[in-house]
Scaffold this motif. Structure first.
Motif, PDB file in Angstrom:
ATOM      1  N   HIS A 112      32.117  10.267   5.198  1.00  0.00           N
ATOM      2  CA  HIS A 112      31.347  11.491   5.030  1.00  0.00           C
ATOM      3  C   HIS A 112      32.424  12.586   5.187  1.00  0.00           C
ATOM      4  O   HIS A 112      33.122  12.474   6.157  1.00  0.00           O
ATOM      5  CB  HIS A 112      30.227  11.710   6.033  1.00  0.00           C
ATOM      6  CG  HIS A 112      29.435  10.574   6.156  1.00  0.00           C
ATOM      7  ND1 HIS A 112      28.432  10.292   5.114  1.00  0.00           N
ATOM      8  CD2 HIS A 112      29.432   9.199   6.955  1.00  0.00           C
ATOM      9  CE1 HIS A 112      27.631   9.283   5.359  1.00  0.00           C
ATOM     10  NE2 HIS A 112      28.198   8.560   6.469  1.00  0.00           N
ATOM     11  N   ALA A 126      32.741  16.929   5.441  1.00  0.00           N
ATOM     12  CA  ALA A 126      31.855  18.189   5.792  1.00  0.00           C
ATOM     13  C   ALA A 126      33.063  19.113   6.145  1.00  0.00           C
ATOM     14  O   ALA A 126      34.173  18.947   6.748  1.00  0.00           O
ATOM     15  CB  ALA A 126      31.239  17.958   6.982  1.00  0.00           C
ATOM     16  N   THR A 140      29.952  15.412  -0.323  1.00  0.00           N
ATOM     17  CA  THR A 140      29.635  15.189   1.061  1.00  0.00           C
ATOM     18  C   THR A 140      29.931  13.810   1.483  1.00  0.00           C
ATOM     19  O   THR A 140      30.202  13.524   2.510  1.00  0.00           O
ATOM     20  CB  THR A 140      28.138  15.543   1.362  1.00  0.00           C
ATOM     21  OG1 THR A 140      27.317  14.881   0.921  1.00  0.00           O
ATOM     22  CG2 THR A 140      28.175  17.125   0.969  1.00  0.00           C
ATOM     23  N   THR A 141      29.529  12.990   0.663  1.00  0.00           N
ATOM     24  CA  THR A 141      29.316  11.278   0.998  1.00  0.00           C
ATOM     25  C   THR A 141      30.170  10.634  -0.344  1.00  0.00           C
ATOM     26  O   THR A 141      29.789  10.839  -1.362  1.00  0.00           O
ATOM     27  CB  THR A 141      28.037  10.783   1.246  1.00  0.00           C
ATOM     28  OG1 THR A 141      27.574  11.432   2.264  1.00  0.00           O
ATOM     29  CG2 THR A 141      28.109   9.333   1.658  1.00  0.00           C
TER      30      THR A 141
END
Length: 502
Positions: free
Chosen positions: A157, A159, A220-221
């Motif tokens: 993940h 961010a 994001t992933t």
């Protein structure tokens, strides 16, 4: 008495066994050190015999090439523009400069040669093997850093940090430290489609990363298998190639655009400030010209002096003085001959500096005593009965020496001469004093042209800071050793070929 005699015999045999053991141990230790030296030199020099290039599709722009002056076209601009077009995502000035730095400053030479050989290529698109720079070349040979690539085994993940540049990396298990969970360490590079990040270290249970290639904000992933990790044995701060350049090279390699070939440039080019463009041709030709002058002077003078002193000169205090001086000259440090050449040939006679002619004269003075001593020893080894038999059948002294003694002494004379030649080929110190240490990029065209020699070239390259010159230095040493081994092999062959038994 018998027991005492047996004890003495036993001790004598034991001493002989110890002597043989010490001799064998000395030979084995010498061979071990020699093998270690050769393995070390060869392992460091072999990379210099290979060069890497990248295939680039280049459009030969007619606006950049004048048909009346094909060699003066702006080929470097065409090469760089075509290479940058392979990476359309590279926009910034710094990134474009780093991308262009992967190519050698002489990378356009191949395209220039192609257009000069075939002017019809103007206006067409051709695939050109462009030479890579020394840092990119060393990396691809595994000499700058080792890279371990591992596929991501779990979801990742990503961010973006609020209010600052950087990203947060977490795994799929809450409450566990991301560093341990993801198996990442500071300095590792995370690569995925659409971007690349460099791990900077852990912080509050997650990993912080900085962008190498800024990823799409929509990413994001990343699922397992959609990203991989590049772990470097040498951190980016300690190497001359950046992580971004590594990723670009890896992309080119995966596309099959990187090719490796034998580095003929090493034997075809002269010296250069750029390691990937530097060659030994100028130094090798300079060595051959210098040694040719030296042997042309030292061989006839040395043999003539040996024949006169051994066969014709009267035995008195003057000849004894000459013999003592010859033996002393053979033991004089070689740099003294360089000082003599500097004072006499350059300062007094005004001969050209750094010329093979002057270097050959200095080396002739250096090896002349060796040739005289070896030739006298070879003449002395011929049995006196040969001379007496020739004189007994009516031959003159001159006929006996030149028609009977000299042919029998020729193997020893040639062996000593070639060994002296090998010494001259490997000398450095006297040539430094007459200016053959200068940086000379041109190939010498004659005996009075500025030149350097192979041992001096090794000395110059060994003092340069670029890591690529280390392998160039070792490669030049390998060539020098091959030449010296060849000269010694010729000496052995001549000794066997002309050897006479009596």
């Amino acid at each position: 008495m018998t027991e005492v005699r047996n004890e003495l015999v036993r001790k004598r045999y034991a001493a002989e066994r110890r002597f043989r053991f010490y001799g064998a141990a000395a030979l084995g230790l010498t061979a071990l050190f020699l093998a270690f030296l050769l393995v070390d030199i060869v392992s460091k020099g072999l990379p210099a015999f290979r060069e890497t290039s990248v295939e680039v599709d280049v459009t030969v722009d007619a606006a950049e090439v004048d048909p009346a002056n094909l060699a003066g076209g702006n080929y470097d601009k065409m090469i760089k523009e075509a290479f940058r077009a392979e990476f359309p995502d590279v926009k910034g000035r710094t990134e474009r400069k780093a991308l262009s730095a992967l190519l050698s400053s002489g990378g356009a030479d191949t395209l220039r040669s192609m257009v000069i050989a075939d002017p019809a290529l103007i206006g067409k698109t051709v695939t050109v093997p462009v030479l890579l720079g020394d840092d990119a070349d060393l990396f691809l040979k595994g000499l700058l850093t080792r890279v371990k690539t591992t596929a991501g085994a779990m979801p990742l993940h990503i961010a973006q940090l609020d209010g600052e540049e950087g990203f947060v990396l977490t795994g799929d298990k809450a409450g566990e430290e991301a560093e341990r969970q993801l198996g990442l360490a500071a300095g590792d590079v995370i690569r995925f489609k659409g971007g690349a990040l460099r791990v900077t270290g852990p912080q509050n249970g997650y990993l912080k990363a900085e962008p190498i290639f800024a990823p799409d904000p929509a990413i994001t992933t990343l699922a397992a298998g959609q990203w991989d990790v590049l772990a470097f044995s040498v951190p980016e701060s300690n190497r001359r190639i950046s992580d971004a350049q590594v990723l670009w090279l890896d992309q080119l390699k995966s596309e099959g655009r990187i090719e490796t070939s034998f580095a003929w440039r090493l034997f075809e080019a002269g010296d250069s400030r750029e390691p990937e463009l530097a060659g030994i041709r100028g130094a090798l030709i300079g060595s051959l010209l210098t040694v040719l002058v030296a042997i042309s002077l030292a061989l006839p003078l040395g043999i003539a002096a040996a024949i006169y002193l051994e066969e014709f000169a009267p035995k008195n205090r003057w000849t004894d003085l000459i013999e003592v001086n010859i033996n002393n000259l053979a033991a004089v440090p070689s740099i003294i001959f360089g000082l003599l050449g500097l004072a006499v040939f350059l300062n007094f006679f005004g001969m050209p500096r750094s010329a093979p002619l002057v270097g050959g004269l200095v080396l002739a003075l250096l090896v002349l005593p060796t040739i005289i001593i070896a030739s006298r020893a070879a003449l002395k080894a011929v049995p006196p009965s040969i001379t007496e038999a020739a004189l007994g059948v009516g031959a003159s002294k001159q006929q006996a020496v030149f028609q009977h003694v000299l042919p029998l002494a020729l193997p020893g004379i040639m062996t000593g001469t070639i060994l002296g030649l090998a010494r001259a080929f490997g000398e450095t110190a006297p040539l430094l004093m007459i200016g053959m240490v200068a940086f000379i990029a041109d190939i010498p065209s004659g005996f009075t042209s500025a030149a350097t020699v192979l041992p001096v070239q090794v000395f110059l390259w060994s003092d340069l800071p670029e890591m690529a010159f280390q392998s160039r230095t070792a490669a030049a040493i390998i060539v020098l050793l091959v030449v010296l081994f060849a000269l010694n092999a010729v000496a052995i062959y001549l000794r066997k070929r002309f050897e006479r038994r009596w």
